[in-house]
Structure formats: structure tokens, C-alpha cells
Design a protein around this motif. Structure first.
Motif, PDB file in Angstrom:
ATOM      1  N   PHE A 122      -1.415  -0.599  -2.113  1.00  0.00           N
ATOM      2  CA  PHE A 122      -2.436   0.242  -1.483  1.00  0.00           C
ATOM      3  C   PHE A 122      -3.839  -0.360  -1.627  1.00  0.00           C
TER       4      PHE A 122
ATOM      5  N   TYR B 160       4.501  13.007   3.090  1.00  0.00           N
ATOM      6  CA  TYR B 160       4.882  11.609   2.866  1.00  0.00           C
ATOM      7  C   TYR B 160       5.797  11.560   1.667  1.00  0.00           C
TER       8      TYR B 160
ATOM      9  N   ASP C  40       7.753   4.965   0.035  1.00  0.00           N
ATOM     10  CA  ASP C  40       7.412   3.745   0.748  1.00  0.00           C
ATOM     11  C   ASP C  40       8.609   2.881   1.123  1.00  0.00           C
TER      12      ASP C  40
ATOM     13  N   MET D 285      10.044   6.415   4.679  1.00  0.00           N
ATOM     14  CA  MET D 285       8.895   6.345   5.583  1.00  0.00           C
ATOM     15  C   MET D 285       9.237   6.926   6.947  1.00  0.00           C
TER      16      MET D 285
ATOM     17  N   TYR E 199      -0.252   4.922   6.313  1.00  0.00           N
ATOM     18  CA  TYR E 199       0.755   4.382   5.401  1.00  0.00           C
ATOM     19  C   TYR E 199       1.833   3.569   6.120  1.00  0.00           C
ATOM     20  N   ASN E 200       2.198   3.992   7.340  1.00  0.00           N
ATOM     21  CA  ASN E 200       3.420   3.421   7.906  1.00  0.00           C
ATOM     22  C   ASN E 200       3.287   2.867   9.317  1.00  0.00           C
TER      23      ASN E 200
ATOM     24  N   TYR F  54      -6.910   9.438   5.287  1.00  0.00           N
ATOM     25  CA  TYR F  54      -6.859   8.339   4.328  1.00  0.00           C
ATOM     26  C   TYR F  54      -7.949   7.291   4.557  1.00  0.00           C
TER      27      TYR F  54
END
Length: 795
Positions: A271, A418, A421, A426, A434-435, A734
Motif C-alpha cells: 500500500f 473490501y 488482497d 478482491m 485497491y483493485n 482512499y
């Protein structure tokens, strides 16, 4: 009271002298070390500290040091006149807390360090596990100071075993034993055995000195001992030991100073956009104890001039990515891990069983108090635990509804939800930062927008997203968070029916277009990585209710066979299997064993990790109902749940999880969180407790934060979590940078007297959260609350 830093300065070496037993010569060896250091480093300051001493004051060890090591600063902090264990000698007298005693040790060391380069030898009392005044053993009490250790071995009969046991006790608690000193004793030859053992097994330097002469009358004794100290403080052996300790100290400092740059060049961080990062943004953690890291303070000219401490306490404000529950360095968890490692190491699990895995399964199922959950599947972490859960649920739904094996089946979830990972987890989330750039990502589901809960201007508000105000109406205001969670009262009102109608209408549109769904997957109560949103629990209840009664919606051809359990059977899933991802919210994170209890419903599949092992080792469990389990029963082996890991149900993790759950359940029984549940402390959460809600973060703080409307959009707290939603001009989510300024202020921290400390936190876009552990104290909450207030005033 401010947290206690480790005792580390760049040019001031602090050594702690432990004894393998009482009467092994700690004071004699420490006196020799003090005197030799004074001779070897003539321009440096040398000091002796005895935190706790027992026996007559005229026989105190610091007086012995004064007599035989002139020029050495010396002090005893606590002197009890009875010659017995400190915990017994202190009975009936004023007994300082462990924190107060450690703070006194730190203050003495800090003041000595201001004199410039030098040495401090801190002598303990009795053996490694001799209790301090509070009753805590010294090995546990002093661990937070992270002093390198000189261990004085026992040269007497039985001393080999005692010395090795003392060494292992120290290592289990994170001490660095830098040298072992022992008196020569030709009778038992312990010296040679210990030298061979520690050199070959642990690469630790061992030195021996002649035993001091036998005691005689006082005048002669002083003269004889002075001659002894004169000889031994000039001996080659002791000077080699001091040189070794000096090199080890400098190597520790050099390594800490180089770690930022080395890590920046060699580590690929999670991250992290490395193009935007720098070595200065990397926190160097030397150790951790309780709720605090000990992090490196970068060296500056000003720091050198005042001999600033090399480390400072940093509150672990993300609970180490939500795993920390029982404090870093928890000795019981460490012992559990060591026990299982010694008993088993790792053993394969398929077709086998071991006691920790069976006992943990039993304890989890009992703790959940679920009428549905009967089976436990082990995996490695939360993400893989969710993938297991999804495999279970989709298979069960496909078989019941008769869909072909290649059918594209999605899941139903919440916006921003979520679940990990790994690729499969995902795919259970909507496209996001994130994805969406992951090449194999293929979101398989629908994700409902939902009402969320915040405290704004001192009032609890269920906020309806703008996009849903036509369907769901306006925001609702509640007196307390307890009223928000009073589902019995709220179910009887129109809003519950409105939620259900919206959910069913939306679901029908997707089903009418030919979509198929095999499970409802959501985090109960709180959406974690998706923005730390407190979801309206009534909406989640409505979602479960709609899914469970809608079998015909999912396949109009479906007709229950007579061989299947009745839909009225509470242990059998209906409509679709319901999966609760409690990886983050479960096991007391929100103040209860299971977050599902807030929703007054039970899952068909439930996933648990993070707090499961108290923050020590990775482990995940996926709990399932018997009806889900039976979906995999077949004459064909290929129909089994073909999922597993090399370290499935590893004994170390299972044993640690057993101890972690035992401790938290015992804390609950003993009322160790009552300080947070008391109405005068957390009665905020609106002043009512009928829903059994509580938080370690007081209402006074939430009320104040919620009124900082110039920068705060809302806040909430539950269990150990405090969340602040910052106002954002760059949008929420985010990618927002709105919380970075607040995070930076907390990282800068502030000083309290001689101690400077800060808060190490994580942000999710415009959201900053701070998370305590289940061991966080009221005093720490008060200190952190003050820092938060300072930060927001300065915002």
C-alpha cells in the motif's frame, strides 16, 4: 502519565545486570564493571542504579559501590528494610505501580545522559523472575526498557540449569543478553560448561573472574575487597567485556540509523507508492511493548548537543493493522507459541488432528453461541479465510438451485466493502483504488449503497446517501448510539420496511437481467478498509432478512425437495448463504465476542482472524453451518472442498489463539473494561446502555471532536475504535489527502516533562482512525485524547 521510553542514547550506554539466582555476585560484578569503566573511559560519566533493594539501609548495594568504585554516581530508588523478596518486603508500604517505577528509572538515566557520553549499570534484585514491589516478575516488569543485559551466572551446584533457564526466560521476553559473567569455581567447573554452551549454541561472550575472598571482620574485609576490586577492575577479561559491550552498543545505534535508507533501497512496501515516498517516511521500530512501539528519533545536531534519547514511544494507533489485542510482547502469548513450537513445531493437518486445533475449534464454536455454526475450517489469514467462505457458499447455492458448474455466480455486498488482497477476495468487492488496476480483477457482484452513522455536532445521525434520499428518505437523528442499535424498537417503524423495499427492488432488477448470486458477504457493523464506515445496523438486518426469504427470487424454478431441511429450521440456510466477514470486527474489537450479536442474527459462514491470535502470528478460521458442510459431501472426491495451505492449523497459531481468547474472555468476566462501560466515562454513546454498547474513547472526546466542524465531517467510536471523518475538498475515499495533516501532527507528537511520545496511525483517504488494544488503559486514552484535541485545534 506519559509512556516510558526504552533506555537508549547514542553516546550513553545503559546495561542491565541480571542474576541467574540470588547470591550469585551481581553487586560484586557490577562494582567491577563500574570501576573498570571509570578507569577505561576516564573522561566519561559512570553511574550505578539499584531500582529496588531489600535489607538494612546500611548494607545497601549503592553504598558498596560508593565504597569500592569512587567517582561513580549511584542511587537506590526504593529501599525496603526487610531482607526478602521485594513484593513481600513492600507489604504494608507505599508500592509504586510498574509504570511509576520504570518512569523513575528513566528519569535517573535521562539525567545522567545529559552529562554526555558515559555508562549506566542498572542492577536488578534477586533472580530473573524475582518479583518487583507490585508482584510482577522483574523479567516482565523491566522488559519495556529494552536494556541489553549482562547475565551473572550461578557458579554453585545446580547453577548450570538455573543460568540456562534464566537466559531462556530473558530471550523469551525480547532481551538481548550481550555477555555472561561467572565466578571461577574449580569444585563444580560450571564456568567451562557455560562457556562452551553459550559460545557454541548462542554465540554469546562468556567471561570468568576469580571469586571474591571470603568475608572476615569489617575493617579487614574492606581492605581485602578493595585489593580485589583493584586487581579485577584492571584485568584483561573485564576490559575485553567492556570493549565488547561498547562495540555492541555502537553496532545497535549504527544499524538503527542505517535501517531507513537500507529499507528504502531493498523493501517493497504494501500500500505504498514508492515514487512518492522517502526514507524519512519510514518508521524504524526497535521494539514494542504493550500498546507502544519504540521508534527511532533521527539524529540531528541539536539532538547530539543535548544527548537526546535515540528512541521514543509511539502509540500503535492502527493496532498493527488491526491485529493487536493483548499488547506487544505479551509474555503469555509468547510462552504459548514457544510451548507449541517445542511440542510440535509444525505438523501437517489433512487427515490428522492435534490438541490445539481441536481445542480452538471447540472454543470458537462455544464462544459464538450460534445455533447455525458447527464446523471450523483453518487457513492462513483473513483474505484466504474469505476465499474459503465464498467457495463454501457458492457451492451450496449452485447445488441447491441446480446451476451448471460453469455458471457465472456473483455475490451481494456493500459499497466499499473490501475483504482482502488475494484475487478471489478482491473479486468480491466493487472496483476501487485497491483493485481496479489489477490485471485479473473481475468484480463479481452487486454492492449496495447504505446509510452510515456519525456523530455530528454532538448528535448521532443516520446519514442517507444523496443518491438514495428518494428511496430511503432524509437523515435520521438519534439521542444516542444505543438508540441506533435498538433494533427491536426500530424494526417496528417504517424505516425498516423502506430499507427492505429498496433492497428487494434493486435485487429484482439484477435478477431480471439474468444475473445469478450465490451469497451475501459483508462485514457486520463496520466497513473497514473501505473507509471505516459505521453502517446503519438496521440496513444490514434488512439486507439479511430480504436475502433469506427470497429463494424464489434467485431461481423461479426452485422447489424445495422433501429431502432438504425445512426452511423453518434455524440451522439451515435459506435464500442465499449469509457470510459475515468478522476478520476485523470480531473477537472483542467492537466490545463483544462476535459482531454478529449487534445485528441480532447469525451467519451461515463466519470468518475470523486478526484478534484471533492477539496480534502475534497469522491464523484464520472460517466457521460454517452443517447445511453448508453437507453441500460438499459426495461419493466423488473431486466434490470435496479442495482448499488448503502448507501451514493449515499450524499448532503455534492455534495454541496462541487459545491463549488469546482465554485472556480476552477472562478480562470480560473480571470486568477489566468496566472503566470504559461506566456511564460517567462512556455513557455518551449517548448516556444509555440498554444496547450494551461501550467504547474506550469517552463521550466527552467524541462530543468535542464532532463540534470541530471547520475540519471534521463526523466521528464515531465503538469498542476500541475511534474514527474521525475529515472534511475534504479533494473528495472522499482512499485517494483523498484530507487526513494527512492530522496524521502528521499525531506523528510529531509532544513532550510531557522529560518524555516525548507520538501516535503512529494510518489513514484511509479523508478518514483517520485510532485503535486501541483490549489492554489499553484509561490513562493512555486520556493522554491520546489530549493530543487529538491539540492536533485538531492546530488543524
Amino acid at each position: 502519565m506519559a509512556p516510558v521510553p526504552s533506555l537508549l542514547w547514542r553516546s550513553f550506554r545503559v546495561l542491565q545486570v541480571y542474576g541467574a539466582n540470588t547470591d550469585v555476585g551481581k553487586t560484586v560484578f557490577t562494582t567491577i564493571l563500574c570501576r573498570a569503566a571509570k578507569l577505561r573511559w576516564r573522561k566519561e560519566h559512570v553511574a550505578f542504579l539499584k531500582p529496588v533493594s531489600t535489607g538494612p539501609g546500611n548494607e545497601a548495594d549503592d553504598l558498596h559501590v560508593e565504597r569500592h568504585a569512587p567517582g561513580v554516581a549511584r542511587r537506590t530508588l526504593l529501599q525496603y528494610d526487610l531482607a526478602m523478596s521485594p513484593h513481600a518486603a513492600a507489604k504494608g508500604k507505599l508500592v509504586p505501580s510498574n509504570t511509576e517505577l520504570l518512569s523513575s528509572v528513566y528519569r535517573f538515566a535521562s539525567r545522567r545522559a545529559t552529562h554526555g557520553p558515559g555508562w549506566l549499570f542498572v542492577e536488578t534484585a534477586g533472580g530473573v523472575h524475582s518479583p518487583g514491589p507490585s508482584g510482577t516478575t522483574q523479567a516482565d516488569m523491566y522488559a519495556a526498557l529494552r536494556c541489553p543485559v549482562v547475565l551473572i551466572a550461578d557458579a554453585k551446584l545446580g547453577g548450570i540449569s538455573l543460568t540456562i533457564s534464566a537466559f531462556e526466560s530473558l530471550k523469551l521476553r525480547g532481551y538481548d543478553v550481550e555477555a555472561i559473567l561467572v565466578f571461577r569455581d574449580g569444585k563444580y567447573d560450571n564456568e567451562q560448561y557455560l562457556r562452551d554452551y553459550f559460545t557454541s549454541h548462542h554465540s554469546i561472550t562468556v567471561a570468568s573472574l576469580p571469586a571474591p575472598p571470603p568475608r572476615v571482620d569489617s575493617d579487614t574485609d574492606t581492605e581485602v575487597m578493595s585489593q580485589y576490586y583493584e586487581e579485577e577492575s584492571n584485568s584483561t577479561a573485564i576490559h575485553k567485556i567492556l570493549d565488547h559491550l561498547d562495540r555492541r552498543h555502537q553496532a545497535r545505534i549504527d544499524r538503527l540509523d542505517s535501517m531507513r535508507g537500507d529499507a528504502y533501497r531493498q523493501i517493497w512496501y504494501p500500500f505504498t507508492q514508492h515514487k512518492l515516498s522517502s526514507p524519512e517516511n519510514i518508521a524504524v521500530i526497535d521494539s514494542a511493548r504493550g500498546d507502544f512501539f519504540q521508534t527511532l528519533v533521527p539524529e540531528t545536531k541539536e539532538a547530539r548537543d543535548i544527548n537526546q534519547p535515540a528512541l521514543q514511544p509511539s502509540f500503535d494507533g492502527s493496532a498493527s493493522w488491526w491485529t493487536q489485542g493483548l499488547g506487544h510482547g505479551n509474555p503469555s502469548l509468547t510462552m504459548s507459541a514457544a510451548y507449541a513450537a517445542g511440542r510440535y513445531g509444525h505438523v501437517m493437518f489433512a487427515g490428522a488432528i492435534h490438541e490445539p486445533a481441536l481445542a480452538l475449534a471447540e472454543k470458537l464454536l462455544h464462544g459464538m453461541k450460534s445455533t447455525r455454526l458447527t464446523r471450523v475450517f483453518y487457513s492462513d489469514n483473513g483474505s484466504t479465510g474469505v476465499e474459503v467462505a465464498v467457495k463454501m457458499a457458492l457451492r451450496a447455492a449452485r447445488l441447491r438451485y441446480g446451476w451448471a458448474a460453469g455458471t457465472d455466480i456473483g455475490i451481494i455486498g456493500l459499497r466499499g466493502g473490501y475483504h482482502g488482497d488475494t484475487i478471489g477476495a478482491m473479486d468480491c468487492a466493487e472496483p476501487s483504488t485497491y483493485n481496479e488496476n489489477i490485471e485479473w480483477y473481475n468484480g463479481r457482484g452487486i454492492w449496495y449503497e447504505y446509510p452510515s452513522v456519525k456523530c455530528v455536532r454532538g448528535r448521532w445521525i443516520v446519514e442517507i446517501p444523496d443518491a438514495l434520499k428518494v428511496e430511503l428518505g432524509d437523515d435520521q437523528i438519534f439521542e444516542s448510539l444505543s438508540d441506533v442499535f435498538d433494533l427491536g424498537a426500530r424494526r417496528s417503524k417504517q424505516r425498516h420496511r423502506t430499507y427492505e423495499e429498496y433492497i428487494e427492488l434493486t435485487l429484482s432488477r439484477y435478477l431480471d437481467s439474468g444475473r445469478k448470486f450465490g451469497a451475501l458477504l459483508m462485514e457486520p457493523v463496520v466497513v473497514g478498509a473501505g473507509g471505516m464506515e459505521l453502517v446503519d445496523p438496521l440496513f444490514q438486518c434488512a439486507l439479511v432478512d430480504v436475502v433469506r426469504r427470497s429463494a424464489k427470487l434467485f431461481d423461479t424454478r426452485y422447489q424445495p425437495s422433501t429431502s432438504e431441511p425445512s426452511s423453518s429450521d434455524p440451522t439451515c440456510w435459506s435464500g442465499l448463504p449469509v457470510i459475515f466477514d468478522e476478520v476485523f470486527t470480531g473477537l472483542y474489537r467492537l466490545g463483544r465476542f462476535t459482531a454478529s450479536s449487534f445485528l441480532e442474527t447469525e451467519a451461515d459462514v463466519s470468518v475470523h482472524a486478526k484478534l484471533l491470535t492477539g496480534g502475534l502470528v497469522p491464523l484464520s478460521t472460517t466457521l460454517a453451518s452443517e447445511s453448508i458442510f453437507k453441500a460438499f459431501e459426495s461419493e466423488d472426491k473431486a466434490d470435496a472442498l479442495l482448499h488448503g495451505h502448507s501451514y493449515t492449523a499450524h499448532p503455534v497459531g492455534c495454541q496462541v489463539a487459545l491463549e488469546s481468547m482465554r485472556q480476552m474472555q477472562e478480562m470480560e468476566k473480571r470486568g477489566e473494561w468496566d472503566w470504559a462501560k461506566d456511564s460517567d466515562w462512556s455513557g455518551s454513546l449517548g448516556g444509555k446502555t440498554k444496547a450494551n454498547l461501550w467504547s474506550i474513547w469517552p463521550w466527552e472526546l467524541l462530543d468535542w471532536v464532532s463540534n470541530q466542524v471547520h475540519c471534521v465531517a463526523g466521528t464515531w467510536a465503538l469498542g476500541s475504535i475511534l474514527v474521525v471523518h475529515m472534511r475534504a475538498t479533494d473528495g472522499t475515499g482512499y485517494k483523498s489527502n484530507a487526513a494527512l495533516k492530522l496524521q502528521s501532527f499525531l506523528r510529531d507528537g509532544y513532550g510531557d516533562g522529560e518524555v516525548r511520545w507520538n501516535v503512529h496511525s494510518r489513514v484511509l483517504g479523508n478518514v483517520l482512525y485510532i485503535m486501541g488494544s483490549q489492554k489499553t488503559t484509561k490513562d493512555d486514552v486520556v493522554e491520546i485524547s489530549d493530543l487529538i484535541r491539540h492536533a485538531l485545534v492546530a488543524h
